[in-house]
Design an enzyme around this catalytic site. Sequence first.
Site, short mmCIF file in Angstrom:
data_model
loop_
_atom_site.label_atom_id
_atom_site.label_comp_id
_atom_site.label_asym_id
_atom_site.label_seq_id
_atom_site.Cartn_x
_atom_site.Cartn_y
_atom_site.Cartn_z
N ASP A 93 -7.39 -4.08 6.13
CA ASP A 93 -6.51 -3.77 5.49
C ASP A 93 -5.74 -2.45 5.72
O ASP A 93 -6.57 -1.57 5.56
CB ASP A 93 -6.86 -3.85 3.85
CG ASP A 93 -5.78 -4.12 2.89
OD1 ASP A 93 -4.73 -3.67 3.32
OD2 ASP A 93 -6.13 -4.55 1.95
N ASP A 194 -0.46 -3.80 4.76
CA ASP A 194 0.00 -3.43 3.50
C ASP A 194 1.53 -3.26 3.42
O ASP A 194 2.06 -2.55 4.21
CB ASP A 194 -0.79 -2.32 2.80
CG ASP A 194 -0.44 -2.08 1.49
OD1 ASP A 194 -0.96 -2.90 0.56
OD2 ASP A 194 0.15 -0.78 1.08
N GLU A 246 1.86 -8.15 4.11
CA GLU A 246 2.35 -8.16 2.83
C GLU A 246 3.67 -7.85 2.64
O GLU A 246 3.94 -6.73 2.97
CB GLU A 246 1.42 -7.43 2.04
CG GLU A 246 1.51 -7.40 0.30
CD GLU A 246 1.27 -6.17 -0.39
OE1 GLU A 246 1.15 -6.42 -1.64
OE2 GLU A 246 1.21 -5.17 0.04
N HIS A 320 -6.17 -8.88 -5.46
CA HIS A 320 -6.52 -7.59 -6.13
C HIS A 320 -5.61 -7.12 -7.07
O HIS A 320 -5.72 -6.26 -7.70
CB HIS A 320 -7.23 -6.66 -5.06
CG HIS A 320 -6.05 -6.27 -4.26
ND1 HIS A 320 -5.56 -6.98 -3.05
CD2 HIS A 320 -5.41 -5.02 -4.15
CE1 HIS A 320 -4.66 -6.42 -2.59
NE2 HIS A 320 -4.53 -5.14 -3.27
N ASP A 321 -4.10 -7.77 -6.75
CA ASP A 321 -2.96 -7.21 -7.71
C ASP A 321 -2.67 -8.29 -8.68
O ASP A 321 -1.88 -8.15 -9.40
CB ASP A 321 -1.90 -7.10 -6.67
CG ASP A 321 -2.19 -5.96 -5.65
OD1 ASP A 321 -2.82 -4.92 -5.90
OD2 ASP A 321 -1.61 -5.83 -4.62
C1 GLC Z 1 -0.11 -3.20 -1.78
C2 GLC Z 1 -1.56 -3.44 -2.24
C3 GLC Z 1 -1.62 -2.61 -3.67
C4 GLC Z 1 -1.20 -1.37 -3.69
C5 GLC Z 1 0.12 -1.01 -3.08
C6 GLC Z 1 0.39 0.13 -2.50
O1 GLC Z 1 0.89 -3.88 -2.90
O2 GLC Z 1 -1.87 -4.74 -2.26
O3 GLC Z 1 -2.90 -2.93 -4.28
O4 GLC Z 1 -1.26 -0.57 -4.79
O5 GLC Z 1 0.33 -1.88 -1.75
O6 GLC Z 1 -0.37 0.30 -1.36
#
Ligand code: GLC
Length: 548
Positions: A93, A194, A246, A320-321
């Site tokens: 990640d 990310d 993402e 995880h979010d």
């Molecule tokens: C992404 C991650 C999340 C994090 C954010 C900032 O959305 O999945 O967990 O807080 O990025 O890095």
Amino acid sequence: MHEKVVYQIYPKSFNDSDGNGIGDLRGVIEKIPYLTKLGVEMLWLNPFFISPQNDNGYDVAHYTEIDPLFGTMADFEELVAKAKENDMGIMLDMVLNHTSTEHEWFQKALAGDKKYQDYYILREAKEDGSLPTNWVSKFGGPSWAKFGDTDKYYLHLFDVTQADLDWRNPEVREEMFKIVNFWLDKGVTGFRFDVINLIGKDEVLLDAEDGVGKARYTDRPIAHDFLHELNQRTFGRFEDIMTVGEMSSTTVENGVKYSNPENEELSMIFSFHHLKVDYKNGEKWTKIDYDFMELKRILDEWQAGMSQGNGWNALFWNNHDQPRAISRFGDPVNHFEASAKLHAQTIHLLRGTPYIYQGEEIGMTNPNYLDIQDFVDVETKNAYQELKEKGLQHEEIMDIIREKSRDNSRTPMQWSNELNAGFTTGEPWLEVADNFHQINVEEELANGTVMDYYKRLIALRKEMKVISEGSYRGILMEHPSVYAYVREYEGQQLLVLNHFYADPATIVVPEEFKNRSSKFLIGNGEERELGSSITLEAYETVAYLFEK
Ligand code: GLC
């Protein structure tokens, strides 16, 4: 690559090998046999790099060193080797949009080093003394914070300890390439990037008309250029590296651009629109029933649009979010197994790459924590304060937080009926959900049927091109409780009917499938032949295969 399924591990909560209450890399190594049996071929691990952990590792202070909380580089190398022996790759990640303010670069910048000041997005206040722009941080509050004792501000789209990097600076891009290449050299074969569609900030930053700002920095055309360059300078030099971006608040059009192989950017993308169907007026921190028709519409729009443009979706309900899907869209109390399998089948038979989030394969649910002290997530804590300031009462806020908090999915993995669900012998960093006596891996392996169902779906994808490569077409779009679609590949057709509610629903089988012989491929209810109509029971899912 399309026949693979990815399994997401949240290292902090997966398996603690040393009893300090925090999961670690050796804990993951111990579970390689478990993961191998499941049949997944890529393990995505959330960040375990050196970090003050203000945002659970998404605030990286050193990109090429492992936080001692999680283990050592030797542990990591062993993990890569063991995974490989079992035909699994490791996906890292990469948090390249921002660094922790404890990162050496930010610290040097603060100390006055011009070179490193140019790594970040620093701006002066407006003439009237107000912040450089009116953008709001995704974790609440303004997205600008004072840069040391200078008269400048630094941009942080997330927490105040997560400073956005300036990708327009070629030196920053070189640093990013070095980091990704470092991990490629370690044998990593996958990357999850990310919030990568936020890296293309404009040169001149302007106020946003909506007072929020997303459109000002999301999916800017230059983000595509940066991703193409990243591809060419790092993972694109190798065959078969799996990459997923993402994408925050993205569009189908951009999704296609990011993931169409011709553009040489990424293998696939995560988009989140289908997980906002229980937001009232687009606002996450609210509590309403989810809108099923909207969920269907969005899934269909992305499936059809990405197909047409030859893009590729990552398919998922959980991460995880997100709160646990079974608690959100299913009924873990009355229809536990049926809803878990329905969710699995709905996405595993779609066009794209399925992701399983740890514990999903045993039907893990939201934990139902009692009070705010049980939650640790920074976004949740900020939301609590903001809702309080808006005038909501404590219990009203807790009702929302219990449904929406990111901690819902971050609870320790439930391995057994023993102390702390077998996750740790110490004090877990986050409370275990209290239903671990019923829901845990040991129990599932002995008496459950959910994990077996996942295994079958994973195996089917490897065997059948109609699943891994087939085209997609949504049908029965007006049906109020069933999401149905057809996959086709070289003369084969797969008809998938997914019923999202408890009351039975009778469907008239579409003309094109009537009076044709078909095979019941997989379903979570009674195996039966398809007639001219079919009644689907509570949370039932069925898939019929037709040979032309
Ligand atoms: C992404 C991650 C999340 C994090 C954010 C900032 O959305 O999945 O967990 O807080 O990025 O890095």
